[in-house]
Design a protein around this motif. Structure first.
Motif, mmCIF file in Angstrom:
data_model
loop_
_atom_site.group_PDB
_atom_site.id
_atom_site.type_symbol
_atom_site.label_atom_id
_atom_site.label_comp_id
_atom_site.label_asym_id
_atom_site.label_seq_id
_atom_site.Cartn_x
_atom_site.Cartn_y
_atom_site.Cartn_z
ATOM 1 N N THR A 220 0.849 -1.161 0.147
ATOM 2 C CA THR A 220 -0.073 -0.081 0.183
ATOM 3 C C THR A 220 0.794 1.324 0.095
ATOM 4 O O THR A 220 0.278 2.346 -0.353
ATOM 5 C CB THR A 220 -1.077 0.038 1.349
ATOM 6 N N LYS A 221 1.948 1.079 0.390
ATOM 7 C CA LYS A 221 2.937 2.532 0.635
ATOM 8 C C LYS A 221 4.143 2.514 -0.485
ATOM 9 O O LYS A 221 5.014 3.297 -0.352
ATOM 10 C CB LYS A 221 3.309 2.572 2.035
ATOM 11 N N GLY A 222 4.334 1.299 -0.896
ATOM 12 C CA GLY A 222 5.432 1.254 -1.990
ATOM 13 C C GLY A 222 6.887 1.114 -1.310
ATOM 14 O O GLY A 222 7.911 1.809 -1.905
ATOM 15 N N LEU A 223 6.861 0.680 -0.011
ATOM 16 C CA LEU A 223 8.401 0.708 0.596
ATOM 17 C C LEU A 223 8.983 -0.622 0.242
ATOM 18 O O LEU A 223 8.421 -1.599 -0.314
ATOM 19 C CB LEU A 223 7.996 0.777 2.041
ATOM 20 N N HIS A 233 8.602 -3.993 12.706
ATOM 21 C CA HIS A 233 8.931 -4.553 14.015
ATOM 22 C C HIS A 233 8.782 -3.387 15.281
ATOM 23 O O HIS A 233 8.572 -3.861 16.339
ATOM 24 C CB HIS A 233 10.551 -4.744 14.009
ATOM 25 N N ASN A 234 9.004 -2.129 14.940
ATOM 26 C CA ASN A 234 8.939 -1.230 16.006
ATOM 27 C C ASN A 234 7.446 -0.624 16.208
ATOM 28 O O ASN A 234 7.323 -0.277 17.318
ATOM 29 C CB ASN A 234 9.794 0.211 15.379
ATOM 30 N N ALA A 235 6.715 -1.208 15.186
ATOM 31 C CA ALA A 235 5.259 -0.774 15.545
ATOM 32 C C ALA A 235 4.536 -1.985 16.287
ATOM 33 O O ALA A 235 3.620 -1.770 16.734
ATOM 34 C CB ALA A 235 4.548 -0.871 14.113
ATOM 35 N N ALA A 242 2.383 1.393 12.741
ATOM 36 C CA ALA A 242 3.347 1.334 11.453
ATOM 37 C C ALA A 242 2.989 2.582 10.375
ATOM 38 O O ALA A 242 3.849 2.917 9.888
ATOM 39 C CB ALA A 242 3.171 0.125 10.782
ATOM 40 N N GLU A 243 1.818 2.633 10.110
ATOM 41 C CA GLU A 243 1.397 3.943 9.196
ATOM 42 C C GLU A 243 1.792 5.265 9.844
ATOM 43 O O GLU A 243 2.074 6.058 9.118
ATOM 44 C CB GLU A 243 -0.170 4.033 9.140
ATOM 45 N N THR A 244 1.369 5.382 11.042
ATOM 46 C CA THR A 244 1.836 6.649 11.892
ATOM 47 C C THR A 244 3.379 6.728 11.729
ATOM 48 O O THR A 244 3.706 7.957 11.681
ATOM 49 C CB THR A 244 1.387 6.636 13.419
ATOM 50 N N ALA A 245 4.060 5.830 11.805
ATOM 51 C CA ALA A 245 5.544 5.988 11.840
ATOM 52 C C ALA A 245 6.225 6.463 10.525
ATOM 53 O O ALA A 245 7.013 7.170 10.375
ATOM 54 C CB ALA A 245 6.169 4.395 11.922
ATOM 55 N N LEU A 246 5.031 6.088 9.228
ATOM 56 C CA LEU A 246 5.806 6.724 8.085
ATOM 57 C C LEU A 246 5.592 8.486 8.118
ATOM 58 O O LEU A 246 6.636 8.899 7.339
ATOM 59 C CB LEU A 246 4.700 6.345 7.055
ATOM 60 N N SER A 247 4.605 8.713 8.812
ATOM 61 C CA SER A 247 4.631 10.466 8.696
ATOM 62 C C SER A 247 5.751 10.781 9.596
ATOM 63 O O SER A 247 5.998 12.312 9.617
ATOM 64 C CB SER A 247 3.479 10.825 9.529
#
Length: 373
Positions: A220-223, A233-235, A242-247
């Motif tokens: 979904t995010k292309g990572l 792992h950190n999420a 995990a999605e919040t970490a992207l911000s």
């Protein structure tokens, strides 16, 4: 929402399907577990599956009128109940915030509570489920289902029921209408009124495996898988985290640069530069400083694992891994514990309102010593 739209939780899905297929659905079902794992999605999928007119292959069809109505949060026999603020309403009920709820369901299906606070403009108010909401439910449920066999109440965060509302909810659950089902979704079930909790059939939605979170981020995010696994792992099993970490990727990039700067200057005993580094970090403010120090602590541990040559236990993104491939040899069994303790102590001191410049410069000086151990 279909079961197939939800990553993971295969055993939970099977249990929910079995209940519906055998028409042995408990009148009060509680889906509990950590925040951000998809519990509300499971509740929505279960309600849609119950109401679906053409179930197929263990899932709702997604095409019948009932499924279409569920997708738009408009099914006439599905009632949503959730924490709100009074917001100028004398007797506030969830219906007052349905536009915001539909937006929340679209923007954040993993149910970001901070996003909800923003949508309802909570300000300093703590969202709750008021007694007026319980009265509204009693009124709505007194009518028979319009089109389906069951009316379904999906309640998000029953732990936020006010006492009087909880007592009225207890009566509804103890003496349910014959055509009514409750699906409660909780992040903190121990705070639910014990008499309500004991009368529910409980299903735990555990943390998601790192692989499922990572694969979802890749899709979904292309990572890259390397970066996705580090975030997963950190999420700690929370898709929301995990999605919040992207911000925070911009912040983490800055944190990595500052960590590298600290370690390079400390190894070379560049005291004047370390003083400048201290001033830079001190200007962040306490909460950001604490996040930075926690980030540093994680990198110390990850570098120690890399030094032990156990790659399957490493969770570094590509930029962190590039630096650590050369730096990790300086974090070893002789100094890792002392370095970790220094970061831990600095976090405690900063949180306790100690002078950031003094704490951080002391930390930097100690790095000069420990890196050469």
């Amino acid at each position: 929402m279909k079961f197939s739209d939800i990553p993971g939780h295969q055993s939970v899905k099977e249990r929910l399907r079995s209940m519906a297929d055998n028409d042995r659905i408990p009148h009060a079902l509680l889906i509990e577990g950590p925040s951000g794992t998809g519990k509300m999605m499971l509740a929505r999928a279960m309600a849609q599956y119950i109401h679906c007119e053409n179930r197929n292959g263990g899932d709702s069809c997604g095409e019948c009128p009932a499924c279409i109505q569920h997708r738009s949060i408009n099914h006439i026999d599905t009632i949503y109940s959730f924490p709100i603020v009074k917001g100028g309403h004398e007797n506030p009920v969830s219906d007052d915030y349905m536009d915001q709820w539909r937006r929340m369901s679209e923007d954040s299906p993993y149910m970001d509570f901070l996003h909800w606070l923003s949508l309802i403009q909570a300000g300093n108010s703590q969202p709750q489920i008021f007694v007026s909401e319980a009265d509204s439910l009693i009124h709505k449920l007194s009518f028979t289902a319009h089109k389906a066999k069951y009316k379904i109440v999906i309640m998000w965060l029953p732990e936020r029921l006010k006492t009087e509302a909880a007592n009225k909810m207890l009566k509804l659950i103890e003496e349910p209408f014959h055509d009514t089902l409750f699906i409660l979704v909780s992040n903190d079930a121990k705070k639910i009124l014990p008499t309500i909790y004991s009368r529910t059939q409980r299903i735990i939605a555990h943390r998601l495996p790192d692989e499922i979170v990572a694969n979802r981020l890749v899709e979904t995010k292309g990572l890259s898988m390397t970066d996705a696994m580090a975030i997963a792992h950190n999420a700690d099993g929370s898709m929301l985290a995990a999605e919040t970490a992207l911000s925070f990727s911009k912040e983490e990039k800055q944190f990595l640069e500052l960590f590298m700067s600290l370690m390079r200057k400390a190894y070379q005993n560049q005291m004047a530069d370390l003083k400048e580094w201290t001033v830079t970090i001190s200007a962040f403010g306490r909460e950001t400083i604490i996040r930075f120090l926690n980030y540093c602590l994680r990198l110390v541990r990850e570098n120690f694992i890399m030094n032990l040559n156990v790659p399957q236990l490493n969770y570094l993104n590509s930029a962190e891994a590039a630096f650590s491939s050369k730096f990790s040899r300086f974090i070893n069994e002789r100094n890792v514990e002392r370095i970790s303790q220094e970061f831990d102590s600095a976090i405690t001191d900063i949180a306790g309102n100690a002078n950031p410049k003094l704490v951080l410069f002391d930390l930097a000086v100690r790095m000069c010593i420990y890196l050469k151990a």
